[in-house]
Design a protein around this motif. Structure first.
Motif, PDB file in Angstrom:
ATOM      1  N   HIS A  48      11.429   1.287   4.579  1.00  0.00           N
ATOM      2  CA  HIS A  48      11.162   0.987   3.176  1.00  0.00           C
ATOM      3  C   HIS A  48       9.713   0.569   2.933  1.00  0.00           C
ATOM      4  O   HIS A  48       9.444  -0.242   2.047  1.00  0.00           O
ATOM      5  N   PHE A  97      21.426   1.948   8.747  1.00  0.00           N
ATOM      6  CA  PHE A  97      22.532   2.703   8.159  1.00  0.00           C
ATOM      7  C   PHE A  97      23.455   3.328   9.202  1.00  0.00           C
ATOM      8  O   PHE A  97      23.734   4.517   9.184  1.00  0.00           O
ATOM      9  N   GLU A 151      25.311  -1.648   6.498  1.00  0.00           N
ATOM     10  CA  GLU A 151      24.801  -1.813   5.142  1.00  0.00           C
ATOM     11  C   GLU A 151      25.806  -1.471   4.048  1.00  0.00           C
ATOM     12  O   GLU A 151      25.464  -1.560   2.862  1.00  0.00           O
ATOM     13  N   THR A 152      27.022  -1.089   4.427  1.00  0.00           N
ATOM     14  CA  THR A 152      27.996  -0.669   3.413  1.00  0.00           C
ATOM     15  C   THR A 152      29.380  -1.245   3.722  1.00  0.00           C
ATOM     16  O   THR A 152      29.675  -1.667   4.852  1.00  0.00           O
ATOM     17  N   SER A 176      21.119  -6.746   0.774  1.00  0.00           N
ATOM     18  CA  SER A 176      20.867  -6.017  -0.474  1.00  0.00           C
ATOM     19  C   SER A 176      21.654  -4.714  -0.539  1.00  0.00           C
ATOM     20  O   SER A 176      22.287  -4.395  -1.559  1.00  0.00           O
ATOM     21  N   ASP A 177      21.621  -3.927   0.536  1.00  0.00           N
ATOM     22  CA  ASP A 177      22.378  -2.683   0.537  1.00  0.00           C
ATOM     23  C   ASP A 177      23.878  -2.945   0.527  1.00  0.00           C
ATOM     24  O   ASP A 177      24.637  -2.207  -0.110  1.00  0.00           O
ATOM     25  N   SER A 181      26.624  -1.615  -2.185  1.00  0.00           N
ATOM     26  CA  SER A 181      27.830  -0.902  -1.770  1.00  0.00           C
ATOM     27  C   SER A 181      29.096  -1.564  -2.315  1.00  0.00           C
ATOM     28  O   SER A 181      30.080  -0.880  -2.620  1.00  0.00           O
TER      29      SER A 181
END
Length: 256
Positions: A48, A97, A151-152, A176-177, A181
């Motif tokens: 990022h 991820f 992340e989810t 944050s991710d 999600s």
């Protein structure tokens, strides 16, 4: 000349709590300066930020001035990106991820030379001190530390399977991710997200692996440490710069 030991990995596996800082500025000057402050680790992010792979090596070289260990996040769980970062001398990778145990196994394989994995072989790299080490190929697989990022909600559902993958040393949560999600975009402090993070730390520890997380304030970092997180980045370099500059501006321009 012997290959260096991965002190981040040995300390993490020994159960130590490691305090870190998230690095986004892509600046060797910032990397060198912040490496001297006493943090246990610095995380250089290529996912990022504008930082590309070619810019990673100067950051690793600059950070070698201090005691902080270095962690690199490749832009993706890609064997080519992972190979290049390892050749530059990174010993600890945070792979983003990761959704399934199969993806976790692929991440580990990308960090290992055959027959344990699929990492390509090169001799004159910074990782092997430009070919001057006598034992690099013998110890490289052992010294690499693999941290996978969940992340989810889908990844959380398979957390135990992911954590159980051989070669995964730690599991990192991205608040944050995960918030996005779970339907709370931009709200990592939402009660549902925080409950999921607390539960994830417990589950990762029960699986025998080290949990890690990014915090953006000291109060959050202390809460996460209280929940059992073992490697915690307590802030982001750019955010700290902005806050300091904003505070200075307000102090200078305040009416007497």
């Amino acid at each position: 000349m012997n290959a260096p030991e991965n002190r981040f990995k040995s300390r993490l596996l020994a159960g130590e709590v490691l305090h870190g800082l998230w690095m986004t500025l892509a600046s060797p000057v910032a990397a060198e300066a912040l490496s001297l402050l006493g943090h246990d680790w610095l995380m250089f992010d290529t996912e990022h930020t504008p930082l590309d792979v070619a810019g990673v090596q100067p950051l690793l070289q600059a950070a070698a001035a201090g005691r902080a260990a270095t962690v690199v996040r490749p832009a993706w769980n890609d064997p080519v990106l992972i190979k290049r970062v390892l050749d530059m001398g990174a010993q600890t990778l945070l792979v983003p991820f990761v959704q399934t145990p199969e993806e976790a196994r692929a991440a580990v394989a990308a960090t290992r030379y055959p027959p344990e994995g699929v990492r390509g072989v090169a001799g004159l790299t910074r990782a092997s001190r430009f070919g001057l080490t006598t034992d690099y190929f013998r110890v490289a697989n052992r010294e690499v530390c693999v941290l996978v990022q969940i992340e989810t909600g889908a990844a959380l559902a398979r957390l135990e399977e992911i954590a159980a993958v051989e070669g995964v040393d730690g599991v990192f949560l991205g608040p944050s991710d995960l918030a996005a999600s779970l339907g709370h975009l931009g709200q990592p402090g939402h009660a549902d997200v925080q409950a999921a993070l607390e539960d994830a730390a417990r589950r990762i520890l029960a699986a025998g692996k080290a949990p890690g997380i990014l915090a953006t304030a000291a109060v959050d970092a202390r809460r996460y440490l209280g929940w059992g997180y073992r490697f915690v980045a307590a802030g982001v370099d750019l955010a700290l710069l902005l806050k300091g500059a904003q505070r200075l501006h307000e102090e200078v321009t305040a009416e007497n």
